[in-house]
Design a protein around this motif. Structure first.
Motif, short mmCIF file in Angstrom:
data_model
loop_
_atom_site.label_atom_id
_atom_site.label_comp_id
_atom_site.label_asym_id
_atom_site.label_seq_id
_atom_site.Cartn_x
_atom_site.Cartn_y
_atom_site.Cartn_z
N ILE A 195 -11.09 -19.78 -34.04
CA ILE A 195 -12.06 -19.70 -32.94
C ILE A 195 -11.87 -20.90 -32.03
CG2 ILE A 195 -14.51 -19.61 -32.35
CD1 ILE A 195 -15.03 -18.49 -35.17
N ASP A 196 -11.63 -20.65 -30.77
CA ASP A 196 -11.49 -21.74 -29.80
C ASP A 196 -12.80 -22.50 -29.66
OD1 ASP A 196 -8.85 -21.12 -29.28
OD2 ASP A 196 -9.33 -19.80 -27.58
N GLY A 197 -12.71 -23.83 -29.57
CA GLY A 197 -13.90 -24.63 -29.30
C GLY A 197 -14.77 -24.90 -30.51
N ILE A 198 -14.26 -24.66 -31.71
CA ILE A 198 -15.05 -24.95 -32.91
C ILE A 198 -14.60 -26.28 -33.49
CG2 ILE A 198 -13.56 -23.81 -34.62
CD1 ILE A 198 -16.19 -22.75 -35.90
N THR A 199 -15.55 -27.07 -33.96
CA THR A 199 -15.27 -28.33 -34.65
C THR A 199 -15.77 -28.20 -36.08
OG1 THR A 199 -15.48 -29.62 -32.62
CG2 THR A 199 -15.66 -30.81 -34.71
N ILE A 200 -14.89 -28.45 -37.04
CA ILE A 200 -15.25 -28.41 -38.45
C ILE A 200 -15.23 -29.84 -38.98
CG2 ILE A 200 -14.55 -27.64 -40.75
CD1 ILE A 200 -13.44 -25.11 -39.43
N TYR A 201 -16.27 -30.22 -39.69
CA TYR A 201 -16.42 -31.60 -40.17
C TYR A 201 -16.10 -31.68 -41.66
CZ TYR A 201 -19.04 -31.69 -35.82
OH TYR A 201 -19.42 -31.56 -34.50
N GLY A 202 -15.43 -32.78 -42.04
CA GLY A 202 -15.16 -33.02 -43.45
C GLY A 202 -13.70 -32.86 -43.82
N PRO A 203 -13.37 -33.16 -45.07
CA PRO A 203 -11.98 -33.17 -45.52
C PRO A 203 -11.44 -31.77 -45.80
CG PRO A 203 -13.41 -33.70 -47.35
CD PRO A 203 -14.30 -33.57 -46.14
N GLU A 204 -10.13 -31.68 -45.97
CA GLU A 204 -9.49 -30.41 -46.32
C GLU A 204 -9.91 -29.96 -47.72
OE1 GLU A 204 -7.49 -28.21 -44.59
OE2 GLU A 204 -8.22 -29.43 -42.94
#
Length: 406
Positions: free
Chosen positions: A317-326
């Motif tokens: 999804i364009d424009g999504i930010t996911i926080y945290g480690p892999e």
């Protein structure tokens, strides 16, 4: 692991919300309850409802056996040495506050240190702030790495011989970070400190062996692991609990009461003043039976696959930010560009998808992330890849809707 069969054990999932089949992705806040837990509560109230430890009549003996039987199930679940080390509380918050009030305030003084991290839930920050204020101790923070993990080198630097308490979450409720508790416990003990672990997001999802981890205190809540609300556990090493004073006084926890002084019962009952949470403990015991039947290793493996699948699909999804480690636990915290997380959650709810939005009781972490709030999808043993697909579709609708608005 037969997820379809597991889902059939959760009647609440068989409903529509806003005209759509429910997709429940908020288990980090509270999990749903299987039929076996619901029936255990019903059976207790129908057949054995009585107070515990007090009467000699049949119902009282039944209730006591069920209550103390649940304590033994908890002991085995986290591999504690003795049921004397298992204190029933209202939840993780009460458990941590018990340690902060009873242990910390009696053992800390000016110049001592309490070490925590910025990723903690408020329930593992505020009690230590208050303990520091009451004793003159100093509160110190282990810094976070760029991906939201912590470095053991930083732990070794921050924890000193002046450190008396290290308080840390097992799993971050925002980042999904799984902290190396065993290694941190070793560092704490090398410096003469005790370690207090917030296990609210750990115990429901993975095998916990408090003896192998060598933690001094471990706290968790029943409602996040298929049990009722209002029941939790404080594990503490017996030698520490023996030297701690109760924080609630009244019936049940006493040995002898005189006009000007009283003595306390032995462990674990000296910490369980008043009528205990009998039905909740019985429900927790039933939840443990259910989780052990499914298998903690199976649950962990299933959740790892779901989290990886969710991150893969959401990153498309364009424009999504996911926080945290892999490498993370079974949750994904995120934001859509130019869409407030509350708006994202509202659009998802219209599609029958339940996620959490807000600061997740982790405002210092929000500041570290440089956001005011985030949305969070959290998974459990009853979730599927189809649930993730529905989430992604809902996010695309939210993005399209707010793109049109702006």
């Amino acid at each position: 692991m037969d997820v379809k069969a597991i889902r059939e054990q959760f009647p609440i999932l068989n409903q529509e919300v806003n005209g759509h089949p429910l997709v429940y992705l908020d288990s980090s806040a509270t999990s749903q309850k299987p039929i076996s837990v619901i029936e255990a509560l019903d059976k207790y109230y129908r057949e054995s409802n009585s107070n515990v430890h007090r009467g000699v009549h049949t119902l009282g003996n039944r209730a006591t056996d069920l209550y103390e039987g649940a304590r033994e199930k908890v002991r085995a679940f986290i591999h504690a040495k003795s049921t004397a080390e298992i204190i029933f509380t209202r939840g993780t918050t009460t458990s941590i506050n018990t340690v902060a009030w009873s242990y910390a305030r009696a053992n800390l003084k000016e110049g001592d240190e309490i070490v925590i991290t910025p990723m903690e839930h408020h329930s593992n920050i505020i009690p230590w702030q208050q303990a520091a204020k009451a004793t003159g101790a100093t509160l110190k923070y282990i810094p976070l790495q760029e991906d939201g993990t912590i470095s053991l080198d930083d732990v070794k630097e921050i924890v000193t011989p002046q450190t008396k308490v290290v308080a840390i979450t097992h799993v971050s409720n925002v980042l999904g970070t799984v902290n190396p508790i065993k290694e941190i416990a070793a560092i704490a003990h090398e410096n003469g400190a005790v370690i207090v672990v917030d296990g609210a997001q750990g115990a429901p999802h993975m095998e916990v062996d408090v003896q192998d981890l060598n933690v001094d205190f471990y706290a968790f809540s029943g409602h996040k692991m298929c049990a009722p609300t209002g029941i939790g556990v404080l594990y503490g090493k017996r030698e520490l609990l023996e030297n701690m004073e109760p924080v609630e006084f009244g019936g049940e926890m006493i040995d002898f009461v005189n006009l000007y002084d009283s003595t306390w019962k032995e462990l674990p009952w000296k910490f369980e003043g008043g009528t205990p949470i009998i039905a909740g403990a019985i429900g927790l015991g039933a939840a443990i039976d259910f989780l052990k039947e499914v298998g903690q290793d199976n649950i962990l493996e299933h959740e790892k696959k779901l989290a990886a699948y969710a991150m893969e699909k959401m990153r498309e999804i364009d424009g999504i930010t996911i926080y945290g480690p892999e490498e993370r636990a079974a949750l994904v915290t995120f934001n859509l560009e130019e869409v407030h997380p509350h708006d994202t959650a509202t659009v998802l709810d219209a599609e029958g998808i339940a996620v959490r939005a807000g600061h997740h009781c982790a405002q210092p972490l929000m500041k570290w992330l440089d956001v005011t709030a985030t949305a969070r999808a959290s998974f459990y043993l009853y979730n599927t890849e189809e649930d993730v697909d529905r989430l992604v579709q809902g996010l695309l609708r939210a993005k399209e809707y707010f793109g049109d608005v702006f």
